[in-house]
Design a protein around this motif. Sequence first.
Motif, PDB file in Angstrom:
ATOM      1  N   PRO A   1       0.826  -1.219   0.000  1.00  0.00           N
ATOM      2  CA  PRO A   1       0.000   0.000   0.000  1.00  0.00           C
ATOM      3  C   PRO A   1       0.861   1.270   0.000  1.00  0.00           C
ATOM      4  CG  PRO A   1       0.194  -0.842   2.227  1.00  0.00           C
ATOM      5  CD  PRO A   1       0.999  -1.777   1.357  1.00  0.00           C
ATOM      6  N   PRO A   2       0.394   2.326  -0.654  1.00  0.00           N
ATOM      7  CA  PRO A   2       1.040   3.624  -0.454  1.00  0.00           C
ATOM      8  C   PRO A   2       0.714   4.112   0.954  1.00  0.00           C
ATOM      9  CG  PRO A   2      -0.936   3.890  -1.797  1.00  0.00           C
ATOM     10  CD  PRO A   2      -0.790   2.416  -1.535  1.00  0.00           C
ATOM     11  N   THR A   3       1.546   4.993   1.505  1.00  0.00           N
ATOM     12  CA  THR A   3       1.373   5.432   2.900  1.00  0.00           C
ATOM     13  C   THR A   3       0.833   6.865   2.981  1.00  0.00           C
ATOM     14  OG1 THR A   3       3.127   3.957   3.688  1.00  0.00           O
ATOM     15  CG2 THR A   3       2.599   5.850   5.085  1.00  0.00           C
ATOM     16  N   MET A   4      -0.179   7.037   3.836  1.00  0.00           N
ATOM     17  CA  MET A   4      -0.661   8.376   4.195  1.00  0.00           C
ATOM     18  C   MET A   4      -0.016   8.733   5.535  1.00  0.00           C
ATOM     19  SD  MET A   4      -4.733   7.693   3.629  1.00  0.00           S
ATOM     20  CE  MET A   4      -5.371   9.322   3.251  1.00  0.00           C
ATOM     21  N   ARG A   5       0.353  10.004   5.706  1.00  0.00           N
ATOM     22  CA  ARG A   5       1.021  10.386   6.960  1.00  0.00           C
ATOM     23  C   ARG A   5       0.204  11.446   7.676  1.00  0.00           C
ATOM     24  NH1 ARG A   5       5.778  13.980   7.594  1.00  0.00           N
ATOM     25  NH2 ARG A   5       6.826  13.452   9.551  1.00  0.00           N
ATOM     26  N   PHE A   6      -0.129  11.166   8.941  1.00  0.00           N
ATOM     27  CA  PHE A   6      -0.900  12.093   9.777  1.00  0.00           C
ATOM     28  C   PHE A   6      -0.009  12.534  10.929  1.00  0.00           C
ATOM     29  CE2 PHE A   6      -3.709   9.195   7.621  1.00  0.00           C
ATOM     30  CZ  PHE A   6      -4.700  10.027   7.118  1.00  0.00           C
ATOM     31  N   VAL A   7       0.308  13.805  10.951  1.00  0.00           N
ATOM     32  CA  VAL A   7       1.239  14.327  11.953  1.00  0.00           C
ATOM     33  C   VAL A   7       0.444  15.100  13.008  1.00  0.00           C
ATOM     34  CG1 VAL A   7       3.247  15.818  12.334  1.00  0.00           C
ATOM     35  CG2 VAL A   7       3.016  14.535  10.178  1.00  0.00           C
ATOM     36  N   PHE A   8       0.669  14.760  14.270  1.00  0.00           N
ATOM     37  CA  PHE A   8       0.013  15.486  15.363  1.00  0.00           C
ATOM     38  C   PHE A   8       1.064  16.273  16.136  1.00  0.00           C
ATOM     39  CE2 PHE A   8      -3.230  12.428  14.396  1.00  0.00           C
ATOM     40  CZ  PHE A   8      -4.413  13.124  14.613  1.00  0.00           C
ATOM     41  N   GLU A   9       0.831  17.562  16.239  1.00  0.00           N
ATOM     42  CA  GLU A   9       1.738  18.423  16.994  1.00  0.00           C
ATOM     43  C   GLU A   9       1.075  18.847  18.297  1.00  0.00           C
ATOM     44  OE1 GLU A   9       2.500  21.509  14.162  1.00  0.00           O
ATOM     45  OE2 GLU A   9       4.066  20.330  13.157  1.00  0.00           O
ATOM     46  N   GLY A  10       1.885  19.016  19.319  1.00  0.00           N
ATOM     47  CA  GLY A  10       1.359  19.499  20.595  1.00  0.00           C
ATOM     48  C   GLY A  10       0.997  18.372  21.543  1.00  0.00           C
ATOM     49  N   GLU A  11       0.206  18.714  22.540  1.00  0.00           N
ATOM     50  CA  GLU A  11      -0.111  17.755  23.590  1.00  0.00           C
ATOM     51  C   GLU A  11      -1.621  17.601  23.721  1.00  0.00           C
ATOM     52  OE1 GLU A  11       1.693  16.740  27.978  1.00  0.00           O
ATOM     53  OE2 GLU A  11       2.299  18.543  26.924  1.00  0.00           O
ATOM     54  N   LEU A  12      -2.050  16.379  23.972  1.00  0.00           N
ATOM     55  CA  LEU A  12      -3.474  16.092  24.100  1.00  0.00           C
ATOM     56  C   LEU A  12      -4.001  16.711  25.399  1.00  0.00           C
ATOM     57  CD1 LEU A  12      -5.458  14.353  22.388  1.00  0.00           C
ATOM     58  CD2 LEU A  12      -4.914  12.431  23.888  1.00  0.00           C
TER      59      LEU A  12
END
Lengths: 456, 186
Positions: free
Chosen positions: A178-189
């Motif tokens: 599969p090709p890859t999708m990238r989801f980047v999360f910045e900061g703190e929950l």
Amino acid sequence: MGMTITEKILAEHAGKERVDPGENIWVDVDILMTHDVCGPGTIGIFEREFGKDANVWNRDRVVIIPDHYIFTANEQAHRNIEILRSFVKKHGLKYYYDPDFLQSEGMPSPYADPTRTSYKGVCHIALPEEGHTRPGEILLGTDSHTCTAGAFGQFATGIGNTDAGFVLGTGKTWLKVPPTMRFVFEGELPPYMMAKDMILAIIGDIGVDGGTYRAMHFDGDGVHRLTMEDRMTLCNMVIEAGGKNGVVEADELTRQYVQERTARAGTPQNMRFHKNDPDAQFIFEKVYNLDKLEPMVAKPHSPDNKATVSEVKGTKLTRAYIGSCTGGKISDFVAAAQLLKGEEVRIPTFVVPASTEVDAALDTEKLDGKSLREVFRDAGAIIGPASCAACLGGPADTLGRLNSPEEVCISATNRNFPGRMGNKQAQVYLASPLTVAASAIRGVITDPRELVGSFV
Amino acid sequence: MEKSIRGKAFVIGNNIDTDQIIPAEHLVYNPSDPEERKMFGRYALCGVPPADSGLPEGNIPFVRENEYRSDYQIVIGGKNFGCGSSREHAPLAMAEAGARVVIAEFFARIFFRNCINGGYLIPYETPESLMEKVATGDDVEVDLEGNRLVNHTRGTETALTPLGEVLPILEAGNVFEYARKAGMLE
């Protein structure tokens, strides 16, 4: 051109230097998992194709975890457990977690003590607990939520009975890279949000088909600050976007978790750590700032029917449900208990631990001197034994199943297509355990921030 | 494989998930038992909400109550057909009821794979939606050589996306036969 983590794992298991998205490859499988719903069909196909006397490809790499239809009087469900038992015995399989309390007809009496049964509960939670998830490996399971294990930096995906029968005999399968999708999360929950809100936001953005045939990589400091359980929640719901696998790069936290669990269980401890190459190609990239996200729900009848909790607050509910591979881990119950402590629920509220280990932790985890079990009991919740239970409806006598078309349930589970939890007219709102707990207290959909005292 | 498959069309919408194709309460039956296997045909597509079952009119069940076989052989859906769980009981149930072909704009991955590797249904994708072009009950024919759908009721034709790399597995019958032919299995 560089490779992604998913491409590297697949290449290694295909004996190739490199693989590219779209390529069909044959890979060696490390672990095959099945359960009581798909096990009997898988065994039937294995015996049809390889013969009644054939051996499985590797008896130490097949893991069988009954979890779906355990607490039911359904005869066929009991018979299916017997099929698993006799297959395990015949082949001398090492890793099987028997519901040892299930012996006769009728509704079984659950285990008396969750620490003294061979039964483990929901497969996707039992797999890491029992030392079967390792960075760099390929795990296939006859359940769509097998993608949960991508949280450990491995390739994990769901397959059907035919594919599982093939793996059982050969240890191999074909896969399209599969090709890859990238989801980047910045900061703190923030304390009023959970990983469930993050993945509901993603699914709402890309849709229930937005990840079809794709790997979904969760990245950024906002992800690597998460606990292993929260990372599991993210990867768990990849299938709700149609994704093939979810993945989080394995780090020190992963290594510690896996080392501890494999040592306790006596399972292999080999780990392979992969990173995306600096020039790896992604088919899609999106950056989220955790400070800007809000508590989310998925409205009936689709996991991508997103709204913020504040948009739907006040919606009248008839039931609340906390459980499943998505929302039945110990951290999910710790979060819910923070809000339920000293409160009373206004609607029937079901608490179903995913595994017997989580069930046992309801007694050992304390909040201001009270165990979580006491907190839930005092709040008036109904606590069930570890199982998939009403997440997927199941037989009519399943605890918490939505049997009436009038039900409006807020649930910490993963899927809300028509009929998923029982009646096809019943309405299901998916939300985080925190939002479910807040809503149980008020009887209407409630933003956890409204119970603000709980977060100081 | 034959050159064409002709039958009655059954039309449903987008995101038909596996719980609608075969609700979880029926998964207690063992598909490896020939008698129990028939039960999957009986309940095929019974989870689709009545208004969405048999479009454009709706309220048409795929399998009539207490029967095991459907009047429809060609199932036509929209986007993301077969999303949800990995249960192979889904394509198996449709096939057990008598469906031969399922056509959709695109399929969810595991359902597609199960159709092919288990040899249950021929899963064709279409470049454009067929939902306005075919009604439930139309007499349709899938031309497997020409990759097109002929609607005899309306006198129209629509292109289907060629099956491509999965065609050899469908032609072999299932993934086991394919692997035997390729010398990968004894």
